[in-house]
Design a protein around this motif. Structure first.
Motif, mmCIF file in Angstrom:
data_model
loop_
_atom_site.group_PDB
_atom_site.id
_atom_site.type_symbol
_atom_site.label_atom_id
_atom_site.label_comp_id
_atom_site.label_asym_id
_atom_site.label_seq_id
_atom_site.Cartn_x
_atom_site.Cartn_y
_atom_site.Cartn_z
ATOM 1 N N TYR A 47 0.835 -1.205 0.000
ATOM 2 C CA TYR A 47 0.000 0.000 0.000
ATOM 3 C C TYR A 47 0.873 1.260 0.000
ATOM 4 O O TYR A 47 0.570 2.262 -0.633
ATOM 5 N N SER A 48 1.994 1.186 0.694
ATOM 6 C CA SER A 48 2.848 2.365 0.824
ATOM 7 C C SER A 48 4.236 2.012 0.301
ATOM 8 O O SER A 48 4.819 1.007 0.709
ATOM 9 N N CYS A 49 4.762 2.808 -0.632
ATOM 10 C CA CYS A 49 6.019 2.463 -1.289
ATOM 11 C C CYS A 49 7.037 3.568 -1.054
ATOM 12 O O CYS A 49 6.840 4.702 -1.506
ATOM 13 N N ALA A 50 8.108 3.225 -0.378
ATOM 14 C CA ALA A 50 9.167 4.208 -0.111
ATOM 15 C C ALA A 50 10.176 4.194 -1.256
ATOM 16 O O ALA A 50 10.373 3.170 -1.917
ATOM 17 N N ILE A 51 10.831 5.324 -1.466
ATOM 18 C CA ILE A 51 11.868 5.374 -2.501
ATOM 19 C C ILE A 51 13.115 4.653 -1.991
ATOM 20 O O ILE A 51 13.287 4.494 -0.783
ATOM 21 N N PRO A 52 14.011 4.221 -2.889
ATOM 22 C CA PRO A 52 15.251 3.598 -2.431
ATOM 23 C C PRO A 52 16.050 4.579 -1.563
ATOM 24 O O PRO A 52 16.062 5.778 -1.835
ATOM 25 N N GLU A 53 16.685 4.049 -0.538
ATOM 26 C CA GLU A 53 17.528 4.831 0.392
ATOM 27 C C GLU A 53 16.777 6.014 0.993
ATOM 28 O O GLU A 53 17.327 7.112 1.145
ATOM 29 N N ALA A 54 15.521 5.775 1.328
ATOM 30 C CA ALA A 54 14.685 6.873 1.836
ATOM 31 C C ALA A 54 15.258 7.486 3.113
ATOM 32 O O ALA A 54 15.267 8.715 3.265
ATOM 33 N N ASP A 55 15.744 6.644 4.021
ATOM 34 C CA ASP A 55 16.218 7.182 5.307
ATOM 35 C C ASP A 55 17.454 8.070 5.129
ATOM 36 O O ASP A 55 17.538 9.159 5.693
ATOM 37 N N GLN A 56 18.385 7.583 4.310
ATOM 38 C CA GLN A 56 19.608 8.379 4.089
ATOM 39 C C GLN A 56 19.247 9.704 3.402
ATOM 40 O O GLN A 56 19.764 10.763 3.755
ATOM 41 N N LYS A 57 18.350 9.634 2.437
ATOM 42 C CA LYS A 57 17.986 10.860 1.714
ATOM 43 C C LYS A 57 17.250 11.829 2.649
ATOM 44 O O LYS A 57 17.487 13.041 2.615
ATOM 45 N N MET A 58 16.394 11.269 3.510
ATOM 46 C CA MET A 58 15.676 12.152 4.430
ATOM 47 C C MET A 58 16.646 12.847 5.384
ATOM 48 O O MET A 58 16.466 14.015 5.728
ATOM 49 N N ALA A 59 17.684 12.124 5.784
ATOM 50 C CA ALA A 59 18.680 12.733 6.682
ATOM 51 C C ALA A 59 19.366 13.911 5.977
ATOM 52 O O ALA A 59 19.576 14.979 6.572
#
Ligand code: SF4
Length: 289
Positions: free
Chosen positions: A247-259
């Motif tokens: 249902y919910s799809c995160a982008i690759p390396e979402a956590d690193q990019k968010m940081a």
């Protein structure tokens, strides 16, 4: 386009929304002309029979007056989640404008989410509404106008939305950007997101709300994959393999990019949360003090 009679116009959210600060949602139209390929409002769970046939709630203004008069406690009304209040038809019908006039008259706080530059027309009302609370969030998903034309074909291009935000900011309106959805493998490069955040700041954003992913629900998924087949051949298969029925799809390396994004926003002094409506405190008269 068809006119319909709605039964109600304000829907109370079960919990006050932590991201947008909304307690009620208001939809004056059903369906949306902006035609974004990723549109979540197409999901079957919302029971909109034919999303491509626009329906106009012609009794919306009367309902709004009636419902506001009955409510005792004011809380933020959100518009723009199931359709865009400033899609092209609004130029002719002025339904959103009339609804804002009612909200201003009754001094209710509201938060508009839009991709429509027509919101500039209503700066006069937004200024009055700001005495209570008015926020306008522009959804901008890419700094690249060509890409915005592909994924949001009926909406003004990204640069137009940012320029419109600047006009609102210059007029003293509380405004910012909802940078969402971020679609895996399409608008998810950190370089591009960084460029967009710089543009948000340059164009007067007072906040940026970032979500590094998208929803993919029944109904929405099929429409989105058809859009991918048209504009990004082969990518739908990558999605099928990677996300299945998620249902919910995160982008690759979402956590690193968010940081990295968080660091950038701190550097630019650009909040990643918005200020919500703050109800006036009731002053108790102490008759015996
Ligand atoms: S503007 Fe919003 S409601 Fe309209 S098509 Fe795009 S995502 Fe859907």
């Amino acid at each position: 386009m068809k006119n319909i009679e709605a039964k109600t116009i304000l829907s109370k959210l079960n919990d006050s929304d932590w991201l947008f600060g909304i307690s009620y949602s208001m939809n004056l139209y059903r369906g949306c002309q902006h035609g974004c390929i990723y549109c979540d409002s197409r999901s079957t769970c919302y029971h909109v029979e034919n999303f491509d046939e626009l329906e106009v709630k012609q009794n919306a203004i009367q309902l709004l007056e009636k419902e506001l008069r009955k409510k005792r406690v004011k809380a933020t009304i959100g518009t723009g989640s199931m359709n865009d209040p400033y899609m092209p038809i609004e130029r002719k019908l002025g339904l959103t404008r009339r609804a804002l006039e009612v909200l201003v008259k009754y001094r209710w706080p509201f938060h508009i989410i839009t991709k429509g530059v027509l919101v500039e027309r209503d700066i006069d009302l937004l200024k009055k509404a700001s005495e209570v609370y008015a926020a306008v969030s522009f959804t901008v998903t890419t700094a690249n106008d060509d890409l915005s034309r592909l994924i949001e074909p009926g909406a003004p291009v990204s640069s137009g939305r940012l320029a419109c935000m600047k006009k609102l900011a210059d007029a003293g309106i509380y405004t910012g950007v909802t940078l969402m959805p971020v679609l895996p493998y399409i608008n998810d490069s950190l370089v591009e997101i960084t460029e967009l955040i710089h543009q948000c700041k340059e164009n007067g954003a007072q906040y940026v709300l970032v979500w590094l992913g998208m929803t993919l629900r029944e109904g929405q998924r099929e429409y989105f994959y058809a859009g991918l087949d048209k504009h990004f051949p082969g990518l739908a298969n990558t999605y099928r393999q990677k996300f299945g029925k998620d249902y919910s799809c995160a982008i690759p390396e979402a956590d690193q990019k968010m940081a990295e994004i968080t660091k950038l926003c701190q550097k630019l002094d650009l909040p990643m949360k918005m200020n919500f409506y703050n109800p006036p405190r009731v002053v108790q008269l102490d008759l015996f003090g």
